[in-house]
Scaffold this motif. Structure first.
Motif, PDB file in Angstrom:
ATOM      1  N   LYS A  56       0.850  -1.206   0.000  1.00 26.28           N
ATOM      2  CA  LYS A  56       0.000   0.000   0.000  1.00 26.28           C
ATOM      3  C   LYS A  56       0.879   1.248   0.000  1.00 26.28           C
ATOM      4  N   GLN A  57       1.961   1.218   0.775  1.00 27.42           N
ATOM      5  CA  GLN A  57       2.885   2.352   0.811  1.00 27.42           C
ATOM      6  C   GLN A  57       3.585   2.523  -0.533  1.00 27.42           C
ATOM      7  N   ARG A  58       3.956   1.391  -1.146  1.00 28.48           N
ATOM      8  CA  ARG A  58       4.688   1.427  -2.418  1.00 28.48           C
ATOM      9  C   ARG A  58       3.841   2.017  -3.546  1.00 28.48           C
ATOM     10  N   PHE A  59       2.544   1.721  -3.547  1.00 30.16           N
ATOM     11  CA  PHE A  59       1.678   2.159  -4.646  1.00 30.16           C
ATOM     12  C   PHE A  59       0.750   3.319  -4.257  1.00 30.16           C
ATOM     13  N   LYS A  60       1.115   4.045  -3.206  1.00 36.99           N
ATOM     14  CA  LYS A  60       0.225   5.122  -2.748  1.00 36.99           C
ATOM     15  C   LYS A  60       0.083   6.239  -3.779  1.00 36.99           C
ATOM     16  N   GLY A  61       1.076   6.384  -4.665  1.00 38.32           N
ATOM     17  CA  GLY A  61       1.000   7.433  -5.668  1.00 38.32           C
ATOM     18  C   GLY A  61       0.385   6.988  -6.979  1.00 38.32           C
ATOM     19  N   HIS A  62      -0.064   5.737  -7.056  1.00 35.37           N
ATOM     20  CA  HIS A  62      -0.660   5.208  -8.289  1.00 35.37           C
ATOM     21  C   HIS A  62      -2.183   5.305  -8.201  1.00 35.37           C
ATOM     22  N   ALA A  63      -2.758   6.140  -9.058  1.00 36.66           N
ATOM     23  CA  ALA A  63      -4.208   6.375  -9.008  1.00 36.66           C
ATOM     24  C   ALA A  63      -5.008   5.155  -9.449  1.00 36.66           C
ATOM     25  N   ASN A  64      -4.403   4.292 -10.285  1.00 33.21           N
ATOM     26  CA  ASN A  64      -5.164   3.163 -10.822  1.00 33.21           C
ATOM     27  C   ASN A  64      -4.913   1.853 -10.077  1.00 33.21           C
ATOM     28  N   VAL A  65      -4.343   1.931  -8.863  1.00 31.27           N
ATOM     29  CA  VAL A  65      -4.076   0.732  -8.060  1.00 31.27           C
ATOM     30  C   VAL A  65      -4.655   0.922  -6.666  1.00 31.27           C
ATOM     31  N   LYS A  66      -5.364  -0.074  -6.193  1.00 24.49           N
ATOM     32  CA  LYS A  66      -5.900  -0.011  -4.832  1.00 24.49           C
ATOM     33  C   LYS A  66      -5.464  -1.246  -4.047  1.00 24.49           C
ATOM     34  N   ILE A  67      -4.891  -0.995  -2.871  1.00 23.37           N
ATOM     35  CA  ILE A  67      -4.517  -2.063  -1.946  1.00 23.37           C
ATOM     36  C   ILE A  67      -5.438  -1.927  -0.735  1.00 23.37           C
ATOM     37  N   PRO A  68      -6.186  -2.964  -0.381  1.00 24.51           N
ATOM     38  CA  PRO A  68      -7.103  -2.860   0.767  1.00 24.51           C
ATOM     39  C   PRO A  68      -6.379  -2.436   2.049  1.00 24.51           C
ATOM     40  N   THR A  69      -7.007  -1.576   2.808  1.00 23.48           N
ATOM     41  CA  THR A  69      -6.451  -1.129   4.089  1.00 23.48           C
ATOM     42  C   THR A  69      -6.532  -2.259   5.112  1.00 23.48           C
ATOM     43  N   MET A  70      -5.455  -2.450   5.872  1.00 25.30           N
ATOM     44  CA  MET A  70      -5.431  -3.455   6.932  1.00 25.30           C
ATOM     45  C   MET A  70      -5.809  -2.804   8.268  1.00 25.30           C
ATOM     46  N   TYR A  71      -6.350  -3.610   9.162  1.00 33.18           N
ATOM     47  CA  TYR A  71      -6.697  -3.135  10.503  1.00 33.18           C
ATOM     48  C   TYR A  71      -5.847  -3.903  11.514  1.00 33.18           C
ATOM     49  N   PRO A  72      -4.597  -3.412  11.748  1.00 31.70           N
ATOM     50  CA  PRO A  72      -3.634  -4.144  12.584  1.00 31.70           C
ATOM     51  C   PRO A  72      -4.139  -4.488  13.980  1.00 31.70           C
ATOM     52  N   GLU A  73      -4.987  -3.621  14.552  1.00 30.75           N
ATOM     53  CA  GLU A  73      -5.466  -3.875  15.916  1.00 30.75           C
ATOM     54  C   GLU A  73      -6.346  -5.125  15.996  1.00 30.75           C
ATOM     55  N   LEU A  74      -6.857  -5.584  14.842  1.00 27.99           N
ATOM     56  CA  LEU A  74      -7.696  -6.791  14.821  1.00 27.99           C
ATOM     57  C   LEU A  74      -6.971  -7.996  14.215  1.00 27.99           C
ATOM     58  N   CYS A  75      -5.762  -7.767  13.709  1.00 31.25           N
ATOM     59  CA  CYS A  75      -5.025  -8.849  13.035  1.00 31.25           C
ATOM     60  C   CYS A  75      -4.124  -9.602  14.015  1.00 31.25           C
ATOM     61  N   THR A  76      -4.002 -10.912  13.790  1.00 29.63           N
ATOM     62  CA  THR A  76      -3.064 -11.755  14.543  1.00 29.63           C
ATOM     63  C   THR A  76      -2.371 -12.667  13.534  1.00 29.63           C
ATOM     64  N   ASP A  77      -1.596 -13.625  14.020  1.00 36.18           N
ATOM     65  CA  ASP A  77      -0.927 -14.534  13.088  1.00 36.18           C
ATOM     66  C   ASP A  77      -1.888 -15.562  12.484  1.00 36.18           C
ATOM     67  N   LYS A  78      -3.159 -15.584  12.981  1.00 39.51           N
ATOM     68  CA  LYS A  78      -4.154 -16.517  12.432  1.00 39.51           C
ATOM     69  C   LYS A  78      -5.433 -15.815  11.964  1.00 39.51           C
ATOM     70  N   VAL A  79      -5.502 -14.512  12.125  1.00 43.58           N
ATOM     71  CA  VAL A  79      -6.676 -13.734  11.697  1.00 43.58           C
ATOM     72  C   VAL A  79      -6.193 -12.482  10.972  1.00 43.58           C
ATOM     73  N   LEU A  80      -6.793 -12.237   9.807  1.00 42.05           N
ATOM     74  CA  LEU A  80      -6.432 -11.063   9.009  1.00 42.05           C
ATOM     75  C   LEU A  80      -7.711 -10.277   8.730  1.00 42.05           C
ATOM     76  N   VAL A  81      -7.743  -9.008   9.124  1.00 38.81           N
ATOM     77  CA  VAL A  81      -8.924  -8.167   8.925  1.00 38.81           C
ATOM     78  C   VAL A  81      -8.542  -7.000   8.011  1.00 38.81           C
ATOM     79  N   MET A  82      -9.258  -6.872   6.903  1.00 38.40           N
ATOM     80  CA  MET A  82      -8.934  -5.837   5.913  1.00 38.40           C
ATOM     81  C   MET A  82     -10.200  -5.190   5.371  1.00 38.40           C
TER      82      MET A  82
END
Length: 541
Positions: A208-234
């Motif tokens: 997401k940081q790498r492509f932040k300047g690309h208008a035609n690319v979207k990377i889903p935002t992650m929610y680190p406070e809800l993520c663990t090594d077995k759960v991913l929330v985006m």
């Protein structure tokens, strides 16, 4: 507990299949079966392997998917059967998923999300995806690791390590040319990375940081406070699959332009230091109505380090400037040579390929040339590191999507503008390499070509002679190992027969014969390994 989750049964199922494969392959070789019959055998083995993986699921499906891209190591018939391995499996009962979420979040699910659909929208061998609404009303996708995975990982890796050990010592293939330890290490590393969802979260944030300047690319935002090594929330993002031509047609988007933009999106990932998406299939790249690409699933990534990039540039420079020592040393630094192998062993091959006159090449029998090249490559101490296999796979997948988006245009016509834009983006290192190549062109090219053409026949004969001698010696070792294997087999059959009929002299003598065969096999295999090591180090031709 389901049968597929029983650890001992899983281990037995895989090990018995591996043993049966080795026995059948040896049997075909002892009987001198034709290449066509051997290929049919490998097709049958591939079918059985795939059926076993589907039955067991879990981590082993990922092992199969990784092996399916190693065409450089495994027989074509086997690869053809497992290339379509897709890990669509039934979702887990909601109660089990809920228990995983509660354990990972340290409390009831309702304390973290407003609501969550109890029906999975996607289910694979390692994770399942559910749609949810967060406490602030945001729509989210929640990826949960399947409940049984942690308990099966150790068993599956232990089973895999036993198979790799067995293959190193007993598999009927030129073991000196395949680094089984490295293969196991890479398989384990890639799978462990995909099992750790916190690493996937970090990768997604990096993209997401790498492509932040690309208008035609979207990377889903992650929610680190809800993520663990077995759960991913985006963030939940809508879009259509990139191979859904009907939906893309309704959007009114230009397929040719989309194909060029897609290639521009991935080209820097492949050619510049950093991470790249190693699994960009149509389901992992969505398209929105305004032409925006949505990149999903960062469980499988590859990385091109600054060191790799520098060595790759040295390789290109060595090839362009015909500095074959530099090119072969760059290949060694990139990991394309087996451990302890000398770069000198591939210098002549690089030279022959690069100095081959294209007009001569056009007049050759391409089928026989391809066969010769395949045989030559197999006789070299060459391996392909997994990161470069991933790179090739990523490129091939995108190339297929480019063709899907713009079927009436040649892929090269789509690729060329994107490549030229990349070259002209201001990075002086690219121009420096091109200028070196231009400045290194000899003033007397005609004389150089004549000299090279005069040298080719003599060098080709010399190389062919060395190759034939090495092949002959290798066949001698393999023949001796076959004889030892027959002695072991005969001894075991006689021993068990003697036990069955209570004939002490027979079973003792037979097992002694089998022991003699094992000792002989070990001695021959040791001699062969030492010979292969000398060959790789350039001490032999």
């Amino acid at each position: 507990m389901m049968k597929s989750e029983n650890k001992l049964w899983r281990m037995w199922k895989v090990l018995s299949l591996a043993l049966s494969i080795v026995v059948r392959v040896y049997w075909y070789r002892l009987r001198g079966k034709s290449q066509w019959e051997k290929e049919k055998l490998w097709e049958q083995i591939g079918k059985e392997f795939k059926e076993t993986l589907f039955e067991l699921n879990g981590v082993l499906i990922k092992v199969g998917q990784l092996l399916s891209i190693r065409e450089d190591l495994l027989p074509k018939g086997f690869i053809n059967q497992i290339q379509d391995l897709v890990d669509h499996v039934p979702p887990s009962p909601w109660e089990k998923i809920e228990s995983v979420l509660e354990r990972e979040w340290g409390g009831p699910v309702s304390s973290m999300v407003l609501n969550i659909d109890q029906e999975a929208i996607a289910s694979a061998s390692i994770g399942e995806v559910y749609k949810a609404t967060l406490l602030d009303g945001t729509q989210a996708a929640i990826k949960v690791q399947r409940p049984e995975i942690p308990s099966l990982v150790k068993t599956d890796f232990r089973t895999l390590s036993i198979i790799i050990w067995f293959a190193r010592h007993f598999a009927p293939m030129p073991k000196g040319f395949i680094n089984f330890k490295m293969l196991y290490k890479e398989l384990k590393q890639v799978i462990e990375q995909e099992l750790d969802f916190s690493k996937e979260m970090s990768t997604a944030i990096s993209f997401k940081q790498r492509f932040k300047g690309h208008a035609n690319v979207k990377i889903p935002t992650m929610y680190p406070e809800l993520c663990t090594d077995k759960v991913l929330v985006m963030e939940w993002v809508d879009g259509v699959r990139l191979n859904d031509r009907k939906a893309i047609g309704l959007y009114g988007l230009n397929g040719q332009k989309l194909a060029q933009e897609l290639f521009r999106l991935f080209l820097p990932q492949w050619l510049e230091p950093g991470i790249f998406h190693a699994d960009p299939h149509a389901g992992n790249i969505l398209l929105q109505s305004d032409g925006t690409f949505v990149l999903l699933d960062y469980g499988m990534i590859g990385e091109i380090s600054k060191r790799d990039s520098a060595h790759f540039q040295n390789l290109l420079e060595g090839v362009l400037l015909k500095n074959f020592r530099k090119a072969s040393e760059a290949l060694a630094e990139l990991g394309f040579l087996l451990p302890d192998a000398s770069p000198k062993t591939i210098e002549p091959v690089l030279k022959e390929f690069v100095t081959l006159d294209m007009e001569q090449f056009k007049q050759m029998d391409l089928i026989s040339v391809k066969k010769e090249i395949n045989e030559m490559v197999k006789s070299l101490p060459v391996q392909v590191p997994t990161r470069f296999i991933f790179l090739g796979r990523s490129f091939a997948t995108i190339e297929g999507l480019v063709h899907t988006l713009s079927p009436d245009e040649e892929t090269l016509d789509v690729v060329k503008p994107a490549f030229m834009d990349w070259v002209k983006d201001g990075n002086t290192n690219k121009w420096e390499l091109l200028m070196k190549w231009v400045s290194a062109q000899p003033l007397f090219q005609t004389v150089q070509k004549v000299r090279q053409l005069l040298d080719i026949p003599e060098k080709a004969l010399e190389q062919q002679e060395h190759h034939q001698l090495n092949e002959f010696q290798f066949k001698i070792f393999e023949g001796q190992k076959k004889q030892a294997y027959v002695i072991i087999l005969a001894g075991c059959l006689g021993g068990f027969s003697g036990l069955a009929f209570d004939m002490e002299v027979v079973w003792k003598g037979s097992f002694a014969l089998a022991g003699f065969g094992v000792a002989g096999y070990w001695m021959i295999a040791t001699r062969q390994r030492n010979w292969l090591k000398k060959l790789k180090n350039g001490q032999l031709y």
